[in-house]
Design a protein around this motif. Structure first.
Motif, PDB file in Angstrom:
ATOM      1  N   GLY A  32       0.823  -1.208   0.000  1.00 37.22           N
ATOM      2  CA  GLY A  32       0.000   0.000   0.000  1.00 37.22           C
ATOM      3  C   GLY A  32       0.854   1.254   0.000  1.00 37.22           C
ATOM      4  O   GLY A  32       0.548   2.226  -0.683  1.00 37.22           O
ATOM      5  N   ALA A  33       1.947   1.230   0.759  1.00 42.90           N
ATOM      6  CA  ALA A  33       2.853   2.378   0.799  1.00 42.90           C
ATOM      7  C   ALA A  33       3.580   2.553  -0.530  1.00 42.90           C
ATOM      8  O   ALA A  33       3.712   3.669  -1.029  1.00 42.90           O
ATOM      9  N   LEU A  34       4.057   1.450  -1.101  1.00 47.02           N
ATOM     10  CA  LEU A  34       4.784   1.533  -2.367  1.00 47.02           C
ATOM     11  C   LEU A  34       3.902   2.029  -3.506  1.00 47.02           C
ATOM     12  O   LEU A  34       4.405   2.574  -4.490  1.00 47.02           O
ATOM     13  N   SER A  35       2.600   1.862  -3.370  1.00 48.59           N
ATOM     14  CA  SER A  35       1.665   2.290  -4.417  1.00 48.59           C
ATOM     15  C   SER A  35       1.087   3.676  -4.187  1.00 48.59           C
ATOM     16  O   SER A  35       0.261   4.129  -4.965  1.00 48.59           O
ATOM     17  N   SER A  36       1.485   4.333  -3.105  1.00 49.09           N
ATOM     18  CA  SER A  36       0.825   5.587  -2.744  1.00 49.09           C
ATOM     19  C   SER A  36       1.649   6.824  -3.112  1.00 49.09           C
ATOM     20  O   SER A  36       2.867   6.747  -3.265  1.00 49.09           O
ATOM     21  N   ASP A  37       0.959   7.929  -3.199  1.00 48.70           N
ATOM     22  CA  ASP A  37       1.614   9.196  -3.539  1.00 48.70           C
ATOM     23  C   ASP A  37       2.666   9.600  -2.519  1.00 48.70           C
ATOM     24  O   ASP A  37       3.715  10.117  -2.874  1.00 48.70           O
ATOM     25  N   ARG A 146       2.320 -11.027  -5.704  1.00 49.49           N
ATOM     26  CA  ARG A 146       2.934 -11.240  -7.029  1.00 49.49           C
ATOM     27  C   ARG A 146       2.089 -10.630  -8.135  1.00 49.49           C
ATOM     28  O   ARG A 146       2.617 -10.024  -9.071  1.00 49.49           O
ATOM     29  N   LEU A 147       0.779 -10.794  -8.062  1.00 55.66           N
ATOM     30  CA  LEU A 147      -0.103 -10.183  -9.059  1.00 55.66           C
ATOM     31  C   LEU A 147       0.033  -8.664  -9.033  1.00 55.66           C
ATOM     32  O   LEU A 147       0.116  -8.017 -10.080  1.00 55.66           O
ATOM     33  N   TRP A 148       0.037  -8.113  -7.833  1.00 59.26           N
ATOM     34  CA  TRP A 148       0.199  -6.670  -7.687  1.00 59.26           C
ATOM     35  C   TRP A 148       1.542  -6.205  -8.247  1.00 59.26           C
ATOM     36  O   TRP A 148       1.596  -5.223  -8.989  1.00 59.26           O
ATOM     37  N   LEU A 149       2.614  -6.919  -7.889  1.00 62.61           N
ATOM     38  CA  LEU A 149       3.941  -6.535  -8.381  1.00 62.61           C
ATOM     39  C   LEU A 149       3.997  -6.529  -9.899  1.00 62.61           C
ATOM     40  O   LEU A 149       4.588  -5.621 -10.498  1.00 62.61           O
ATOM     41  N   ASP A 150       3.404  -7.531 -10.519  1.00 59.25           N
ATOM     42  CA  ASP A 150       3.403  -7.601 -11.980  1.00 59.25           C
ATOM     43  C   ASP A 150       2.771  -6.356 -12.606  1.00 59.25           C
ATOM     44  O   ASP A 150       3.183  -5.923 -13.679  1.00 59.25           O
ATOM     45  N   SER A 151       1.775  -5.783 -11.933  1.00 60.48           N
ATOM     46  CA  SER A 151       1.126  -4.600 -12.494  1.00 60.48           C
ATOM     47  C   SER A 151       1.730  -3.296 -11.984  1.00 60.48           C
ATOM     48  O   SER A 151       1.626  -2.275 -12.648  1.00 60.48           O
ATOM     49  N   ALA A 152       2.366  -3.314 -10.819  1.00 60.37           N
ATOM     50  CA  ALA A 152       2.805  -2.064 -10.191  1.00 60.37           C
ATOM     51  C   ALA A 152       4.275  -1.732 -10.387  1.00 60.37           C
ATOM     52  O   ALA A 152       4.627  -0.551 -10.467  1.00 60.37           O
ATOM     53  N   GLU A 153       5.144  -2.733 -10.465  1.00 63.29           N
ATOM     54  CA  GLU A 153       6.572  -2.431 -10.354  1.00 63.29           C
ATOM     55  C   GLU A 153       7.155  -1.622 -11.509  1.00 63.29           C
ATOM     56  O   GLU A 153       8.229  -1.060 -11.368  1.00 63.29           O
ATOM     57  N   LYS A 154       6.458  -1.503 -12.592  1.00 64.97           N
ATOM     58  CA  LYS A 154       6.962  -0.704 -13.707  1.00 64.97           C
ATOM     59  C   LYS A 154       6.400   0.722 -13.693  1.00 64.97           C
ATOM     60  O   LYS A 154       6.775   1.538 -14.524  1.00 64.97           O
ATOM     61  N   THR A 155       5.517   1.002 -12.737  1.00 66.46           N
ATOM     62  CA  THR A 155       4.940   2.346 -12.685  1.00 66.46           C
ATOM     63  C   THR A 155       5.924   3.331 -12.073  1.00 66.46           C
ATOM     64  O   THR A 155       6.789   2.966 -11.276  1.00 66.46           O
ATOM     65  N   ASN A 161       8.889   5.211  -4.927  1.00 67.34           N
ATOM     66  CA  ASN A 161       8.826   4.733  -3.547  1.00 67.34           C
ATOM     67  C   ASN A 161       9.787   3.577  -3.286  1.00 67.34           C
ATOM     68  O   ASN A 161      10.296   3.429  -2.173  1.00 67.34           O
ATOM     69  N   TYR A 162      10.059   2.785  -4.292  1.00 63.21           N
ATOM     70  CA  TYR A 162      10.938   1.618  -4.129  1.00 63.21           C
ATOM     71  C   TYR A 162      12.386   2.034  -3.870  1.00 63.21           C
ATOM     72  O   TYR A 162      13.162   1.268  -3.318  1.00 63.21           O
ATOM     73  N   GLU A 163      12.727   3.240  -4.245  1.00 66.64           N
ATOM     74  CA  GLU A 163      14.075   3.750  -3.973  1.00 66.64           C
ATOM     75  C   GLU A 163      14.382   3.707  -2.477  1.00 66.64           C
ATOM     76  O   GLU A 163      15.529   3.545  -2.075  1.00 66.64           O
ATOM     77  N   LYS A 164      13.346   3.865  -1.650  1.00 66.89           N
ATOM     78  CA  LYS A 164      13.510   3.877  -0.193  1.00 66.89           C
ATOM     79  C   LYS A 164      13.311   2.497   0.439  1.00 66.89           C
ATOM     80  O   LYS A 164      13.488   2.346   1.637  1.00 66.89           O
ATOM     81  N   PHE A 165      12.917   1.507  -0.350  1.00 69.72           N
ATOM     82  CA  PHE A 165      12.631   0.170   0.173  1.00 69.72           C
ATOM     83  C   PHE A 165      13.911  -0.485   0.709  1.00 69.72           C
ATOM     84  O   PHE A 165      14.958  -0.436   0.067  1.00 69.72           O
ATOM     85  N   ALA A 166      13.829  -1.078   1.885  1.00 73.65           N
ATOM     86  CA  ALA A 166      14.983  -1.768   2.473  1.00 73.65           C
ATOM     87  C   ALA A 166      15.266  -3.025   1.659  1.00 73.65           C
ATOM     88  O   ALA A 166      14.427  -3.904   1.559  1.00 73.65           O
ATOM     89  N   ARG A 167      16.439  -3.062   1.082  1.00 69.41           N
ATOM     90  CA  ARG A 167      16.824  -4.187   0.225  1.00 69.41           C
ATOM     91  C   ARG A 167      18.126  -4.795   0.708  1.00 69.41           C
ATOM     92  O   ARG A 167      18.902  -4.166   1.431  1.00 69.41           O
ATOM     93  N   ARG A 168      18.393  -5.978   0.226  1.00 66.52           N
ATOM     94  CA  ARG A 168      19.654  -6.653   0.520  1.00 66.52           C
ATOM     95  C   ARG A 168      20.682  -6.173  -0.504  1.00 66.52           C
ATOM     96  O   ARG A 168      20.442  -6.198  -1.707  1.00 66.52           O
ATOM     97  N   HIS A 169      21.826  -5.746   0.015  1.00 65.20           N
ATOM     98  CA  HIS A 169      22.927  -5.280  -0.828  1.00 65.20           C
ATOM     99  C   HIS A 169      24.095  -6.227  -0.573  1.00 65.20           C
ATOM    100  O   HIS A 169      24.735  -6.180   0.485  1.00 65.20           O
TER     101      HIS A 169
END
Length: 184
Positions: A32-37, A146-155, A161-169
């Motif tokens: 919900g956060a990744l999809s929000s303004d 997974r369904l959501w990611l398929d439609s959202a991750e290219k937006t 918002n994904y720039e701030k997502f905690a990821r493994r480096h």
């Protein structure tokens, strides 16, 4: 995000059911956060995301398990765990470690661990408690994510918002740490 989803699956397979459930309950907040303004989670965003991406998965799985010739007779099936009830459960479990929320429609929500019985009780109401198969619930969340990611991750909004997502480096996170894997 896909790494997080994969780790939920791994934790299910290893019997780490607390971790599986806690992480699955966090997915609607994160999505919900990744999809929000504003890139922030709220109860309203959680409920809306759950209703759109998770709750319908129950009916899909049930219909798929019914012989094709009988599917036409099964209509209007939905999970009794609404977005609001799931959000309240998430709040009580993640913040207080409780399976009971004073405003829940159920006195208690109980998750049944995989492999503990040959019977499958999934969204069965026993007295005033809702019993949910832990594995099936987590897989419904995973499927919805997974369904959501398929439609959202290219937006553009997701990307921002994904720039701030905690990821493994794997090689560290410069300029802070280098040479060792970090999550941050």
């Amino acid at each position: 995000m896909r790494t997080l989803i994969g780790q939920i699956e791994s934790s299910l397979g290893s019997g780490a059911y607390y971790l599986s459930l806690f992480a699955a309950l966090a997915i609607p907040d994160i999505a919900g956060a990744l999809s929000s303004d504003d890139g922030e989670a709220t109860g309203k965003k959680y409920i809306e995301w759950y209703e759109r991406w998770v709750r319908p998965r129950f009916a899909e799985v049930v219909r798929a398990s019914i012989p094709e010739h009988a599917r036409q007779f099964v209509k209007d099936m939905e999970s009794p765990l609404t977005g609001d009830a799931c959000y309240r459960f998430r709040c009580s479990l993640l913040h207080q470690g409780s399976s009971q929320h004073p405003k829940s429609p159920y006195a208690r929500i109980i998750f049944i661990e995989p492999g503990t019985t040959t019977n499958v009780i999934h969204y069965g109401q026993l007295n005033d408690a809702l019993c949910i198969d832990l594995n099936l619930f987590c897989r419904e969340v995973i499927s919805g994510a997974r369904l959501w990611l398929d439609s959202a991750e290219k937006t553009e909004l997701f990307q921002k918002n994904y720039e701030k997502f905690a990821r493994r480096h794997v090689g560290g996170l410069a300029p802070y740490i280098s040479g060792v894997p970090v999550v941050g």
